[in-house]
Write an enzyme that holds these catalytic residues in place. Structure first.
Site, PDB file in Angstrom:
ATOM      1  N   SER A 153       0.795  -1.196   0.036  1.00 54.71           N
ATOM      2  CA  SER A 153       0.020   0.042  -0.102  1.00 54.71           C
ATOM      3  C   SER A 153       0.885   1.358   0.057  1.00 54.71           C
ATOM      4  CB  SER A 153      -0.893   0.014   1.156  1.00 54.71           C
ATOM      5  OG  SER A 153      -0.334   0.303   2.374  1.00 54.71           O
ATOM      6  N   LYS A 154       0.221   2.444  -0.022  1.00 52.91           N
ATOM      7  CA  LYS A 154       0.917   3.723  -0.156  1.00 52.91           C
ATOM      8  C   LYS A 154       2.028   3.853   0.987  1.00 52.91           C
ATOM      9  CE  LYS A 154      -0.511   8.032  -2.064  1.00 52.91           C
ATOM     10  NZ  LYS A 154       0.534   7.477  -3.160  1.00 52.91           N
ATOM     11  N   ARG A 155       1.739   3.424   2.099  1.00 56.19           N
ATOM     12  CA  ARG A 155       2.620   3.635   3.312  1.00 56.19           C
ATOM     13  C   ARG A 155       3.957   2.940   3.029  1.00 56.19           C
ATOM     14  NH1 ARG A 155       2.229  -0.981   6.410  1.00 56.19           N
ATOM     15  NH2 ARG A 155       0.251  -1.777   5.746  1.00 56.19           N
TER      16      ARG A 155
END
Ligand code: GLU
Length: 449
Positions: free
Chosen positions: A232-234
């Site tokens: 994911s983005k993180r």
């Protein structure tokens, strides 16, 4: 072999989608086959022309080309309606008003294991009639064969009451019409596959798609972050545009993405695109989740940067920074940068003058530092050559004469020239600045007492 890449333009192209695009592209190029680009834009709210542009832009930057398309799924609605009509009149689909409650009631009556079968009626949505006998077999080149007993499968809804077809129906008909032989996509689509196969079988039974065999499937492993959780983005850079802006080279990204679920079979990790095309195959695609690790991408990008010729690196850096005349600085930075974005913070002060870093100034340009600098100035001001080795000799003279450690000479000089303690190699930087500019920068510090 005919493969396809079928992104939904509901956002930017992310790492997972880029990996799918790359694997299809490598396969097509390896086999001498064709790649079809299909834009699955049937989600009218989220599919925007800007998103389509973003995807094309991302593929362009990745240098992944296609042989047919882009085909817009929405432009095929007439064809979808026609295929739906053919299934209805062939008895492979029927109209039904059945609700979720009806399906539940049916299962209570016939056993939870028994797939829902409705009765044709006037009006309502369209359901596909799943045969009672036999099985739907998914041939997956990565996961092997999975067989679903038809008796367990519900008759799926394939079109709404207004006649608009559902996703799995459109995909199946599009794949059939495009003569797709291999469907290569992310594992998240695994559960769609039996439904799509049932549509394909029904379509073939009414004579759609001619003699062609049904496609085989290859579902690519999930992507995880370094912490083992779903990507994911993180976990860092997520879209292709973000990778570009972070200063990665497209060939390094291709190399890295290829390793997300595939391996060359030996321990080779650095592969040119030509080598990838030569060596890629689905047999060595793993079933296990692959790990996206930006640290490794950075490392690999550094390797690709160092393998560029200086003129080529210069061209990339000039395009990235929007500045010109970077060749000398590119040459002396090549060993020190991992990404194109690393370049300007390292070498920009050679062009724009010293940056303002009070900590560096206080640490290195006090009374001692300035005394050293005065000697350095004298040594560099002498007549004679001013190339890297000449500069080195002069600075080493100062070092020996004063009995100092290298950093006690080079750090004051570095801070005087660049404002900070980071720069390309000292001798190279001085030679590149030239005598006049070097002395001017030193004098500015010395005058500043
Ligand atoms: N449009 C789907 C997606 O973007 C892919 C469908 C497919 O490959 O069959 O996830």
């Amino acid at each position: 072999m005919r493969v396809r890449f079928a992104p939904s333009p509901t956002g930017a192209l992310h790492i997972g989608g880029a990996r799918t695009a790359l694997f299809n592209w490598l396969l097509a190029r390896h086999e001498g086959g064709e790649l079809v680009l299909r834009i699955e834009d049937t989600d009218r709210e989220r599919s925007t022309p800007e998103n389509v542009e973003q995807i094309l832009d991302a593929l362009g930057w990745l240098e992944l080309d296609w042989d047919e398309g882009p085909i817009l799924q929405t432009e095929r609605s007439e064809r979808h309606a026609q295929a739906l009509g053919a299934l209805l009149s062939g008895g492979h689909a029927y109209l039904s008003n059945a609700t979720a409650e009806d399906v539940k009631a049916y299962k209570e009556l016939h056993g939870a294991d028994r797939g829902f079968r409705g009765e044709p009626e006037a009006g309502g949505a369209v359901r596909l009639r799943v045969p009672d006998e036999g099985a739907t077999v998914v041939h997956d080149l990565i996961r092997g064969e999975t067989s679903f007993e038809n008796v367990h499968l519900d008759d799926p809804v394939i079109a709404r009451a207004d006649g608009s077809v559902l996703y799995n129906f459109a995909v199946a008909i599009d794949d059939l019409d495009a003569g797709i032989t291999h469907v290569v996509r992310g594992e998240d689509h695994l559960s769609n596959t039996p439904k799509q196969l049932l549509v394909l079988e029904a379509a073939k039974a009414v004579g759609l798609g001619g003699e062609a065999a049904l496609p085989v499937y290859a579902h690519l492993p999930l992507l995880h972050g370094p912490d083992g959780k779903k990507l994911s983005k993180r976990h860092g850079a997520a879209s292709v545009q973000e990778l570009r802006d972070a200063g990665y080279l497209p060939e390094a990204v291709r190399n890295y993405l290829a390793l997300l679920g595939w391996g060359a079979g030996d321990d080779t990790t650095v592969l040119s695109t030509e080598e990838l095309v030569q060596r890629f195959d689905l047999e060595r695609v793993s079933r296990n989740p692959a790990r996206f690790d930006e640290v490794k991408l950075r490392w690999l990008n550094g390797v690709h940067i160092r393998s560029l010729s200086v003129p080529e690196l210069t061209r990339r850096l000039e395009a990235f920074t929007g500045r010109q005349g970077l060749e000398g600085a590119a040459r002396i930075s090549q060993e020190k940068i991992h990404t194109l974005a690393d370049f300007w913070p390292l070498a920009g002060s050679l062009f724009d003058g010293p940056v303002d870093d009070p900590t560096a100034r206080e640490r290195w340009l006090g009374a001692d530092g300035r005394a050293v600098l005065a000697d350095v100035r004298e040594a560099l001001a002498q007549e004679g050559g001013f190339d890297e080795s000449a500069v080195q000799e002069r600075l080493q003279d100062v070092l020996q004469r004063r009995g100092l450690k290298p950093r006690e000479v080079y750090q004051p000089l570095r801070v005087a020239l660049t404002g900070s303690t980071v720069s390309p190699g000292m001798f190279e930087s001085v030679a590149l600045l030239g005598r006049e500019e070097t002395l001017r920068r030193i004098d500015r510090v010395l005058a500043d007492a």
